[in-house]
Write a protein that holds these residues in place. Structure first.
Motif, PDB file in Angstrom:
ATOM      1  N   UNK A 162      15.889 -44.536  20.391  1.00 48.45           N
ATOM      2  CA  UNK A 162      16.774 -43.395  20.647  1.00 48.45           C
ATOM      3  C   UNK A 162      16.065 -42.325  21.474  1.00 48.45           C
ATOM      4  N   UNK A 163      14.795 -42.102  21.200  1.00 46.06           N
ATOM      5  CA  UNK A 163      14.044 -41.111  21.971  1.00 46.06           C
ATOM      6  C   UNK A 163      13.966 -41.524  23.433  1.00 46.06           C
ATOM      7  N   UNK A 164      13.705 -42.817  23.689  1.00 49.63           N
ATOM      8  CA  UNK A 164      13.655 -43.278  25.076  1.00 49.63           C
ATOM      9  C   UNK A 164      15.006 -43.097  25.756  1.00 49.63           C
ATOM     10  N   UNK A 165      16.086 -43.337  25.003  1.00 50.71           N
ATOM     11  CA  UNK A 165      17.425 -43.157  25.575  1.00 50.71           C
ATOM     12  C   UNK A 165      17.702 -41.688  25.875  1.00 50.71           C
ATOM     13  N   UNK A 166      17.301 -40.798  24.969  1.00 50.57           N
ATOM     14  CA  UNK A 166      17.515 -39.366  25.207  1.00 50.57           C
ATOM     15  C   UNK A 166      16.698 -38.903  26.405  1.00 50.57           C
ATOM     16  N   UNK A 167      15.465 -39.385  26.529  1.00 51.30           N
ATOM     17  CA  UNK A 167      14.639 -39.025  27.680  1.00 51.30           C
ATOM     18  C   UNK A 167      15.262 -39.515  28.982  1.00 51.30           C
ATOM     19  N   UNK A 168      15.937 -40.675  28.910  1.00 52.07           N
ATOM     20  CA  UNK A 168      16.591 -41.196  30.119  1.00 52.07           C
ATOM     21  C   UNK A 168      17.760 -40.318  30.556  1.00 52.07           C
ATOM     22  N   UNK A 169      18.323 -39.542  29.627  1.00 52.63           N
ATOM     23  CA  UNK A 169      19.435 -38.658  29.977  1.00 52.63           C
ATOM     24  C   UNK A 169      19.006 -37.562  30.952  1.00 52.63           C
ATOM     25  N   UNK A 170      17.698 -37.285  31.015  1.00 50.85           N
ATOM     26  CA  UNK A 170      17.230 -36.254  31.947  1.00 50.85           C
ATOM     27  C   UNK A 170      17.518 -36.609  33.399  1.00 50.85           C
ATOM     28  N   UNK A 171      17.595 -37.920  33.682  1.00 58.14           N
ATOM     29  CA  UNK A 171      17.834 -38.367  35.057  1.00 58.14           C
ATOM     30  C   UNK A 171      19.320 -38.474  35.380  1.00 58.14           C
ATOM     31  N   UNK A 172      20.177 -38.251  34.403  1.00 58.03           N
ATOM     32  CA  UNK A 172      21.621 -38.293  34.647  1.00 58.03           C
ATOM     33  C   UNK A 172      22.092 -36.917  35.106  1.00 58.03           C
ATOM     34  N   UNK A 173      23.216 -36.848  35.811  1.00 58.37           N
ATOM     35  CA  UNK A 173      23.772 -35.525  36.162  1.00 58.37           C
ATOM     36  C   UNK A 173      24.032 -34.707  34.907  1.00 58.37           C
ATOM     37  N   UNK A 174      23.706 -33.429  34.991  1.00 56.65           N
ATOM     38  CA  UNK A 174      23.849 -32.560  33.816  1.00 56.65           C
ATOM     39  C   UNK A 174      25.288 -32.534  33.310  1.00 56.65           C
ATOM     40  N   UNK A 175      26.253 -32.610  34.227  1.00 54.58           N
ATOM     41  CA  UNK A 175      27.664 -32.560  33.825  1.00 54.58           C
ATOM     42  C   UNK A 175      28.017 -33.719  32.895  1.00 54.58           C
ATOM     43  N   UNK A 176      27.381 -34.884  33.110  1.00 60.67           N
ATOM     44  CA  UNK A 176      27.656 -36.056  32.282  1.00 60.67           C
ATOM     45  C   UNK A 176      26.815 -36.053  31.010  1.00 60.67           C
ATOM     46  N   UNK A 177      25.561 -35.581  31.124  1.00 62.09           N
ATOM     47  CA  UNK A 177      24.645 -35.676  29.988  1.00 62.09           C
ATOM     48  C   UNK A 177      24.813 -34.544  28.979  1.00 62.09           C
ATOM     49  N   UNK A 178      25.232 -33.358  29.421  1.00 61.43           N
ATOM     50  CA  UNK A 178      25.280 -32.205  28.518  1.00 61.43           C
ATOM     51  C   UNK A 178      26.201 -32.391  27.312  1.00 61.43           C
ATOM     52  N   UNK A 179      27.420 -32.923  27.480  1.00 66.42           N
ATOM     53  CA  UNK A 179      28.257 -33.122  26.271  1.00 66.42           C
ATOM     54  C   UNK A 179      27.574 -34.000  25.227  1.00 66.42           C
ATOM     55  N   UNK A 180      26.874 -35.035  25.694  1.00 71.72           N
ATOM     56  CA  UNK A 180      26.172 -35.914  24.763  1.00 71.72           C
ATOM     57  C   UNK A 180      24.995 -35.185  24.107  1.00 71.72           C
ATOM     58  N   UNK A 181      24.260 -34.403  24.888  1.00 73.54           N
ATOM     59  CA  UNK A 181      23.128 -33.661  24.328  1.00 73.54           C
ATOM     60  C   UNK A 181      23.602 -32.643  23.298  1.00 73.54           C
ATOM     61  N   UNK A 182      24.742 -32.006  23.559  1.00 76.26           N
ATOM     62  CA  UNK A 182      25.276 -31.058  22.580  1.00 76.26           C
ATOM     63  C   UNK A 182      25.677 -31.779  21.289  1.00 76.26           C
ATOM     64  N   UNK A 183      26.174 -32.993  21.421  1.00 81.74           N
ATOM     65  CA  UNK A 183      26.502 -33.774  20.234  1.00 81.74           C
ATOM     66  C   UNK A 183      25.235 -34.100  19.440  1.00 81.74           C
ATOM     67  N   UNK A 184      24.133 -34.360  20.154  1.00 81.81           N
ATOM     68  CA  UNK A 184      22.875 -34.712  19.492  1.00 81.81           C
ATOM     69  C   UNK A 184      22.213 -33.511  18.816  1.00 81.81           C
ATOM     70  N   UNK A 185      22.657 -32.292  19.128  1.00 81.72           N
ATOM     71  CA  UNK A 185      22.094 -31.114  18.462  1.00 81.72           C
ATOM     72  C   UNK A 185      22.407 -31.096  16.973  1.00 81.72           C
ATOM     73  N   UNK A 186      23.396 -31.863  16.558  1.00 82.33           N
ATOM     74  CA  UNK A 186      23.720 -31.981  15.136  1.00 82.33           C
ATOM     75  C   UNK A 186      23.252 -33.286  14.526  1.00 82.33           C
TER      76      UNK A 186
END
Length: 342
Positions: free
Chosen positions: A145-169
């Motif tokens: 999961x950590x490797x997958x979250x780190x891979x989100x850094x290379x995605x456009x912020x518009x696509x990755x941010x909703x998922x990152x906000x979900x992961x805050x919980x």
């Protein structure tokens, strides 16, 4: 120490102390001096006996430990020695307080430190949707999961941010902290860029010799970065409304100087659509029609017609485009509206 030797020395110390007490009760300077000599000898013997009974950790450094016990025996006869022994025993029987070194040794092993740069190739080869599913799947291992979250850094912020906000919980603390770190880094980067261009705009405004065109371009850069906050999803709620108002103000400033600038007109169109200001959007479209290729403004014109509930006009507007001119993400929409012709 041999028990017999210990008792012999204890008896010697008590005898010397008793003799010192007798001398203390005898008048005369010579007897008073003899008292201190006898009492000092008793303190030396008592200090040695007490030091041998202390735990090894309290015997070091030897010189200082012996000096402390001797001073206690000398200045507080019997009470000092007995008090020290009792205090040591109480301290040994009390619960041990954790030391800083122990806290460091007992700290949890964080999985993120086990991630090496060469371990991300498998995740990088996966499509974004698969990466997102791995990141939010609690059944996956923490390292995956950590490797997958780190891979989100290379995605456009518009696509990755909703998922990152979900992961805050997320229940996993490492995942929560990592998601927050990535989100915060993006926000700080855009904020720093915005502050920089604002300072450049204000510096130009302060110059009496600044060209109007340069001021208009500086205002456009500020508006674009305000729009970047909105586009990437970094601005939510009241902050989004504030960013829209700020971007609108700077765009209008630029248009007063360069009323036919295509990029400023496009900014006005996008902002008007975001603010649901259909009249301002229509005005921007009319001016864009004269200065820009239809491939740029036709999708916005179709969206504006849809929002105005002019459904019959949507197809007519889209017919101005050829499929080759349409961006790949808009082609399904074109196919939907012209399905009957196909």
């Amino acid at each position: 120490m041999d028990p017999i030797q210990f008792y012999k020395l204890a008896f010697l110390s008590l005898s010397l102390e008793s003799a010192a007490l007798v001398l203390l009760n005898t008048r005369g300077d010579a007897y008073f001096f003899a008292f201190w000599v006898t009492h000092g000898a008793a303190a030396v013997v008592a200090a040695w006996l007490v030091w041998t009974t202390l735990p090894k950790t309290l015997r070091r450094p030897r010189r200082y430990a012996l000096s402390l016990v001797f001073l206690l025996a000398l200045l507080f006869p019997l009470l000092g020695v007995a008090g020290l022994v009792v205090a040591v025993r109480i301290a040994l029987a009390s619960p041990k307080a954790p030391r800083v070194q122990d806290a460091v040794q007992d700290a949890p092993k964080l999985e993120i430190y086990a991630i090496r740069p060469g371990m991300d190739h498998e995740v990088d080869a996966l499509p974004p949707g698969k990466v997102a599913r791995i990141a939010v799947d609690p059944k996956r291992s923490t390292s995956q999961r950590i490797r997958a979250v780190l891979a989100l850094r290379d995605m456009p912020a518009r696509l990755a941010l909703p998922l990152l906000r979900q992961l805050l919980g997320d229940p996993d603390e490492e995942i929560r902290l990592l998601a927050y770190s990535i989100t915060s880094t993006w926000e700080q980067r855009v904020t720093a860029d915005l502050q920089k261009v604002k300072q450049e705009f204000e510096a130009l405004q302060a110059r009496s010799t600044a060209r109007p065109e340069a001021l208009a371009q500086a205002a456009k850069r500020v508006a674009e970065l305000q729009m970047e906050f909105i586009y990437q999803g970094l601005a939510q709620g009241d902050l989004r409304r504030f960013a829209l108002d700020q971007a609108w103000t700077y765009t209008q400033f630029g248009l007063r100087v360069q009323p036919n600038d295509p990029t400023l007109l496009m900014l006005q169109l996008r902002l008007a659509m975001a603010r649901d200001d259909l009249d301002a959007a229509q005005d921007a479209l009319m001016r864009l029609d004269e200065n820009v290729s239809p491939a740029v403004w036709v999708p916005y014109a179709a969206e504006l017609a849809w929002k105005a509930r002019h459904f019959t006009a949507v197809r007519a507007i889209l017919s101005q485009l050829r499929m080759a001119e349409v961006a790949p993400r808009l082609r399904p929409m074109m196919q939907l509206w012209f399905a009957e012709e196909g």
